[in-house]
Design a protein around this motif. Structure first.
Motif: not given
Ligand SMILES: Nc1ncnc2c1ncn2[C@@H]1O[C@H](COP(=O)(O)OP(=O)(O)OP(=O)(O)O)[C@@H](O)[C@H]1O
Ligand SMILES: [Mg+2]
Length: 494
Positions: A448-451, A484-487
């Motif tokens: 997820e970091d990468k994404e 965008i919301k998720k992260y």
């Protein structure tokens, strides 16, 4: 012929005991052995006892117990050498087996030790009447070969049952620890909220009522949906999850309801929808707040009629599906804004389960932390511990990413640390988080970091024009918005 039959029997039999019985039966059918037995040495009583016999009565089996060196059987075991006795009835060897009156004239007794590389296991004995010209030496050789087969099978079997016993024990220990220390049905937490939730989940699981699960991201909504399914009578039927936000709007209808061949250009084959795939089981509609308005009446119809309308098909299809939906967005607000149908909301929301954020149930934090520590220590074969100070910090930290954030952090700590984890080993934002009480973005996993990084880069490159950034990333605008919301990516508008 005989050896291959016996080899096959040893491999195929469901247990070692039944394999031995099979062997003796084969010797009777194909080699004219009317009486035979296999004795194993029992270390506890220090005697040889029959474990499998053919042509012997229960009483004979019971009596045939030999000490090391006692009688012919005991001698074969002690000397580790085979024997061949001819014309038995003239010698007094059969007293203990009680076969004196049973064996025919001219019967011979052959016995071989059952040996492995470093151990004598027992004795294999047969009574055989030889035909004229039949070689007794050859017969003894054959018996030795069969004895080797049996010994090898014994060893393999022993190894298997030891391994099985080990894993059974492991499994028992694991479930026990889980249940005792962490909670019931695998749902961890001792807070009142979680204890009540467990009770509700158990009750609800027995019904087919629609369930709506609410809660911030990472609080365990998907996890609870699965728990409901696996505690329900539908547990052996499919559990099908659909993330309504992650699938592009244009594909979602086909994904949910499927289509027939020729329903539209490009529909070369028919496709089952998720509802059909979940028939008899449970469908989990994740991020239901993102279900496009255009699809909402269709879902409502499924809820009311319990049937689906497949694209390109005239008549509807009946489905028996239990529906669980989840959202981290307040549906009431979406209704007010006109993004979510009120009638659909009331249909979905027969039972609502709310998962409070982790910061509102601090007493669960140490339990969850210990549980994840245990899980990842096992996975990565490590022995990492959390110091009491670290647990204290965890209790104070606000966990914006909730249980998922805690889980990811502990996975990372287990991978990167050795021994005891001290406050100084924690990432800076955790310490900052407890002092400033500022909301920090959830800690994403490595991937997820990468994404997230990629998304931020794309946004920067395109001057924060989301549609262009989406194109750059190969995502639809909806998919990008979801991420965008998720992260929690701040989108500065120019
Ligand atoms: N009470 C609990 N006991 C054990 N594990 C839990 C518990 N709650 C959550 N988890 C674990 O935490 C992680 C996050 O949970 P889950 O994915 O269900 O959250 P979510 O609410 O569905 O998040 P999102 O809104 O992002 O979809 C999962 O790995 C889950 O197994
Ligand atoms: Mg989820």
């Amino acid at each position: 012929m005989l050896t291959s039959k016996i080899g096959e029997a040893l491999v195929k039999a469901p247990s070692f005991e039944s394999a031995l019985n099979e062997v003796l039966k084969i010797l009777y059918s194909y080699w004219d052995v009317r009486h035979s037995f296999i004795s194993f040495f029992d270390p506890e009583s220090q005697t040889l006892k029959i474990v499998s016999a053919f042509g012997l009565t229960k009483e004979q089996i019971r009596r045939a117990i030999f000490k090391k060196g006692e009688g012919m059987v005991g001698k074969v075991f002690k000397n580790e050498l085979p024997v061949l006795l001819q014309d038995l009835e003239e010698k007094g060897y059969l007293n203990k087996l009680g076969l004196k009156d049973v064996v025919e004239r001219g019967t011979s007794f052959l016995a071989v030790p059952l040996k492995t590389a470093d151990q004598v296991l027992g004795v294999f004995g047969v009574f055989k009447k030889f035909k004229e010209g039949e070689s007794k030496e050859k017969a003894l050789e054959l018996l030795q070969t069969l004895g080797t087969f049996i010994s090898i099978t014994y060893l393999i079997n022993k190894k298997h049952s030891q391994e099985r016993a080990f894993w059974e024990e492991e499994k028992k220990l694991l479930t026990q620890t889980l249940y005792e220390n962490f909670g019931q049905e695998g749902i961890i937490g001792k807070s009142l909220a979680i204890q009540n939730l467990i009770k509700l989940v158990k009750k609800v699981a027995q019904t087919t009522a629609n369930v709506l699960i609410t809660g911030e991201s990472g609080t365990g909504k998907s996890f609870i949906a699965k728990a409901i399914h696996f505690l329900s009578p539908r547990k052996n039927k499919p559990f099908v999850a659909v993330n309504c936000a992650a699938i592009p709007e244009t594909l979602l209808e086909a994904e949910l309801f499927g289509y027939e061949k020729g329903a539209f250009t490009g529909a070369f084959t028919s496709k089952k929808g998720k509802f059909e795939l979940a028939d008899g089981g449970t469908i989990f509609l994740d991020e239901i707040g993102d279900l496009p308005l255009a699809l909402q009446p269709k879902l409502l119809k499924v809820l009311q009629e319990r049937e689906i309308e497949k694209l390109g098909r005239e008549e509807p299809i009946k489905v028996d599906v239990r529906i669980i939906a989840a959202t981290n967005r307040p549906l009431e607000e979406l209704i007010k804004e006109g993004h979510f149908r009120e009638d659909l909301y009331y249909r979905l929301n027969v039972i609502t389960l709310h998962l409070p954020p982790l910061r509102e149930r601090q007493e669960d934090i140490p339990l969850l932390a210990e549980y994840f520590l245990y899980k990842f220590n096992r996975r990565y074969e490590k022995e990492v511990f959390l110091s009491p100070e670290v647990i204290e910090i965890f209790k104070k930290y606000p966990w914006p990413g909730n249980v998922r954030e805690l889980e990811n952090l502990i996975e990372r700590l287990v991978i990167l640390s050795e021994g005891v984890i001290l406050p100084t080993d924690l990432p800076g934002y955790i310490l900052k988080g407890i002092t400033s009480h500022e909301k920090e973005p959830p800690l994403p996993s490595f991937i997820e970091d990468k994404e997230k990084e990629e998304i931020v880069k794309a946004l920067e490159k395109t001057g924060y024009v989301k549609s262009r950034a989406a194109k750059l990333l190969g995502l639809t605008l909806r998919q990008l918005d979801y991420r965008i919301k998720k992260y929690n990516i701040p989108v500065t508008r120019y």
